[in-house]
Design a protein around this motif. Structure first.
Motif, short mmCIF file in Angstrom:
data_model
loop_
_atom_site.label_atom_id
_atom_site.label_comp_id
_atom_site.label_asym_id
_atom_site.label_seq_id
_atom_site.Cartn_x
_atom_site.Cartn_y
_atom_site.Cartn_z
N LEU A 275 -10.47 2.99 1.51
CA LEU A 275 -10.50 3.91 0.37
C LEU A 275 -11.92 4.14 -0.12
O LEU A 275 -12.25 5.21 -0.65
N ASN B 107 -5.99 4.78 6.05
CA ASN B 107 -6.21 3.74 7.05
C ASN B 107 -6.11 4.30 8.47
O ASN B 107 -6.92 3.97 9.34
N ARG C 114 -8.03 -1.93 1.88
CA ARG C 114 -8.49 -1.10 0.77
C ARG C 114 -9.95 -0.70 0.89
O ARG C 114 -10.41 0.20 0.18
N ILE D 92 -4.87 -7.13 2.54
CA ILE D 92 -4.79 -5.94 1.70
C ILE D 92 -6.18 -5.51 1.24
O ILE D 92 -6.51 -4.32 1.21
N ALA D 93 -7.03 -6.49 0.89
CA ALA D 93 -8.40 -6.16 0.48
C ALA D 93 -9.15 -5.49 1.61
O ALA D 93 -9.91 -4.53 1.37
N ILE E 246 0.84 -1.20 0.00
CA ILE E 246 0.00 0.00 0.00
C ILE E 246 0.87 1.25 0.00
O ILE E 246 2.02 1.25 0.46
N HIS F 154 -2.57 5.76 1.02
CA HIS F 154 -3.47 4.70 1.48
C HIS F 154 -3.29 4.45 2.97
O HIS F 154 -4.27 4.28 3.71
#
Length: 368
Positions: free
Chosen positions: A151, A19, A148, A144-145, A11, A15
């Motif tokens: 976002l 977070n 994300r 990671i998903a 990331i 990003h």
């Protein structure tokens, strides 16, 4: 794994900043105007927001510097290098307890607030359990998903907050904010301590720096991530005092939600804006819970790397739920929240700063 595939799984600085902003803007933003108004008794509480925000930025910068010295290593791994494995085991285990307690606090908060504003006849136990099951599902999937999702969710939350504040401008009474600069420095410092509890969350930089494309940009990510809550907290507090006055705000359990209840959209298109506001707000609390639970699993996996993630999630969830149900009333609940935060200040603020100091003195660094 190819470099291209690895890059896709990492990331960026922006990003990471999103977070940090998302995990910071959790339940605390719903309650902090009450505590801050009680501490300062005036509109000047916005100064306390700035002071505590700058302190949080400084601490976050130090934590980011520690993690950046060991860019591709977990918290347990670089703690072992700096302070020996036995100490690393103890420290990481305590961090796991802290993050589990934070998940318990967040899911219980969802249960309490949802019952009060949305599901009047549903037991808080069922609301809390349902939310925990959804968080479980998120954490078991791709890390990671999950990150994300911020976002997608955070811009929606900020837009809804902007709309709420926009429609409350007509209710803003300038008499409620006068006189200006009437608080003494002791009140402002007490306000900074109180609102500082609502900045908890930026410590995720200790654990997620290893997922950044450029770990050395972690300090910038913390500054970016905390600038959003600082501006948002200032604005919400100003509007809460301007609409309700400091005296009224001290008697509201969730002043931010009560602010949304005051909104009247022309044409009567929405009659219960607070329900829409809270429903949207659930998204950011969901991400907060998911990240805290994921950090718990991440730290346990770093200590016991042969155990699968799914096993940890299934083992931890009953314990998290049991702890979440311990507070019997709102007084117990808010006391529970304050104790968690003070525990965290020692564990994930003071201890990592000491680790950074030891690492600098010894000249210890990790490898890319």
């Amino acid at each position: 794994m190819s470099a291209e595939t690895l890059a896709e799984k990492l990331i960026s600085k922006n990003h990471m900043g999103i977070n940090i902003a998302s995990v910071t803007i959790g339940v605390g933003i719903l309650t902090f105007p009450r505590s801050l108004a009680k501490a300062t008794g005036a509109f000047d509480g916005w100064i306390s927001v700035v002071i505590s925000g700058l302190c949080a930025c400084l601490v976050g910068w130090l934590l980011a510097k520690l993690a950046a010295r060991f860019p591709r290593q977990s918290f347990f791994e670089y703690s072992s290098i700096i302070a020996s494995k036995p100490i690393a085991y103890i420290l990481t285990f305590l961090v796991c307890i802290y993050t589990m307690l934070f998940v318990s606090f967040e899911i219980r908060a969802i249960g309490n607030i949802a019952k009060q504003y949305l599901f009047y006849n549903t037991p808080v136990e069922m609301i809390t359990l349902s939310f925990l099951l959804i968080v479980q599902y998120s954490v078991i999937g791709s890390r990671i998903a999950m990150l994300r999702l911020n976002l997608l969710f955070l811009p929606v939350v900020l837009v809804v907050m902007f709309v709420v504040l926009l429609f409350t401008t007509q209710l803003f009474d300038i008499q409620n904010v006068r006189p200006f600069f009437s608080s003494d420095w002791r009140s402002l410092l007490e306000g900074s301590r109180v609102v500082g509890l609502s900045y908890s969350g930026f410590e995720i930089i200790l654990f997620y720096t290893m997922l950044m494309k450029k770990p050395q940009e972690g300090a910038k990510a913390v500054t970016l991530g905390l600038s959003i809550p600082i501006l948002l907290y200032m604005t919400i507090y100003m509007f809460a005092i301007g609409v309700f006055s400091a005296e009224v705000a001290t008697n509201l359990t969730y002043p931010t939600i009560e602010l949304a209840k005051e909104v009247e959209i022309p044409g009567g298109f929405f009659e219960r804006v607070e329900s829409v506001f809270f429903t949207i707000w659930i998204m950011t609390i969901f991400n907060t819970c998911a990240m805290w639970l994921d950090i718990t699993v991440l730290n346990l996996s770093s200590m016991f790397n042969k155990v699968r993630k799914t096993f940890w999630v299934l083992i931890l969830s009953p314990m998290i739920y049991f702890v979440a149900m311990l507070p019997q009333n709102l007084v117990d609940f808010f006391t529970f929240a304050d104790n968690i935060t003070y525990f965290g200040m020692i564990l994930v603020y003071l201890c990592p700063i000491l680790l950074l100091l030891i690492a600098v003195i010894r000249g210890v660094k990790g490898h890319e």
